[in-house]
Design an enzyme around this catalytic site. Structure first.
Site, PDB file in Angstrom:
ATOM      1  CB  CYS A 142      -0.999  -0.041   1.142  1.00 40.38           C
ATOM      2  SG  CYS A 142      -2.447   1.011   0.827  1.00 40.38           S
ATOM      3  CB  SER A 192      -8.420   0.831   3.086  1.00 41.49           C
ATOM      4  OG  SER A 192      -8.763   1.896   3.941  1.00 41.49           O
ATOM      5  CG  HIS A 235      -4.041  -3.029   3.075  1.00 45.81           C
ATOM      6  ND1 HIS A 235      -2.861  -2.908   3.778  1.00 45.81           N
ATOM      7  CD2 HIS A 235      -4.442  -1.771   2.787  1.00 45.81           C
ATOM      8  CE1 HIS A 235      -2.565  -1.628   3.933  1.00 45.81           C
ATOM      9  NE2 HIS A 235      -3.507  -0.909   3.331  1.00 45.81           N
ATOM     10  CD  GLU A 237      -1.715  -6.391   4.622  1.00 43.00           C
ATOM     11  OE1 GLU A 237      -1.790  -5.207   4.988  1.00 43.00           O
ATOM     12  OE2 GLU A 237      -1.595  -6.725   3.421  1.00 43.00           O
TER      13      GLU A 237
END
Length: 308
Positions: A142, A192, A235, A237
């Site tokens: 990110c 995000s 993301h 993860e």
């Protein structure tokens, strides 16, 4: 994958409850295999949440992984206790003479700032430069991906019309590249963020290859030609509830925020979110560790417990 972490790291108990193979020093020393040394530069404010998420991702191959954590010395973390940082984290001066098989740079909620306006940017520049000679493969996540593309290739970021927030479908390109081996033609991943790296600049750079993108979310997965740098714009993860926590946090702070897209069943925020990306996330981390960390790391046997 057995992962070796500090015995008293708080997330260790959660990992063990999830049947993730976590080893202590004694057992690690009795395994006659070459462990991988992975260092995680954790820039996220809720560091223990990020520790847990990434350690989950590193736990799905037969390889033994020794994990250590790094934080910046030029920025004071406000959401993680000083005792936790002192006990489980190093700073760059502590590790700058070390060599690592893999290095992970996380995201950070600072993307609305210009890179040079980030208080620890000079430290980041030192770390980016150090990875060229001390790390086999660096994984950027990110904001870490945007910052890495900017430092290494001069690729600018730009603001999106609104926050990209939700779970989006991505297309695989160049599927013969081992990093996306085992991926379906379409896969889901969370995002995000308010900004994106310039897609045209990425595609025009001869040292970079786009491995997946999305009509809604743009470029997602990029790597350089030799796999020593991997950039992930989202993301993978994240756990099931991360976007939900972000959404409710933003609302509680009076921010105007739409619900995360493609996340709640029937778009009902009172229902348990759907976990749609874990399989491909695990495959991605396994491919990175195997093909770009383990297979590419030079190893000369010098004696017991000696490497490089």
């Amino acid at each position: 994958m057995p992962i070796k972490i500090a015995n008293d790291l708080p997330v260790k108990g959660i990992l063990e409850d999830e049947n993730i193979f976590v080893m202590d020093d004694t057992r690690a020393l009795h395994q006659d295999i070459r462990p991988l040394d992975i260092c995680i530069l954790n820039l996220m404010p809720l560091k223990e949440d990020t520790e847990l998420q990434i350690l989950r991702m590193l736990s799905n191959t037969p390889l033994q992984v020794n994990v250590s954590f790094l934080t910046t010395s030029t920025h004071e973390a406000k959401h993680t206790s000083r005792s936790h940082l002192n006990k489980f984290y190093d700073v760059f001066d502590d590790i700058k003479d070390n060599y690592y098989d893999g290095f992970i740079i996380t995201g950070a909620p600072i993307e609305t700032l210009e890179f040079e306006d980030v208080d620890y940017w000079p430290e980041m520049e030192k770390i980016f430069e150090w990875t060229k000679t001390h790390v086999t493969s660096t994984l950027h996540l990110c904001w870490g991906a945007q910052a890495g593309l900017y430092y290494h290739y001069g690729i600018e970021k730009k603001f999106l019309p609104e926050k990209l927030f939700g779970v989006f479908a991505h297309r695989v390109q160049h599927r013969r590249v081992p990093l996306v081996r085992g991926f379906d033609d379409l896969f889901m991943a969370p995002h995000s963020r308010y900004t994106e790296s310039d897609a045209d600049e990425i595609k025009q750079n001869s040292d970079l290859i786009v491995l997946s993108d999305s009509p809604e979310a743009g470029v997602f997965l990029v790597m350089n030609n030799d796999g020593s740098r991997v950039f992930v714009m989202g993301h993978p993860e994240y756990d099931r509830m991360t976007l939900d926590k972000e959404y409710r946090r933003d609302l509680s702070e009076g921010m105007k925020q739409h619900k995360p897209v493609n996340y709640y069943p029937n778009d009902d925020e009172n229902m348990k979110p759907m976990l749609q990306w874990r399989g491909h996330a695990n495959t991605f981390y396994t491919n990175w560790l195997n093909y770009y960390v383990y297979q590419n790391t030079p190893f000369i046997f010098l004696g017991k417990d000696e490497k490089k």
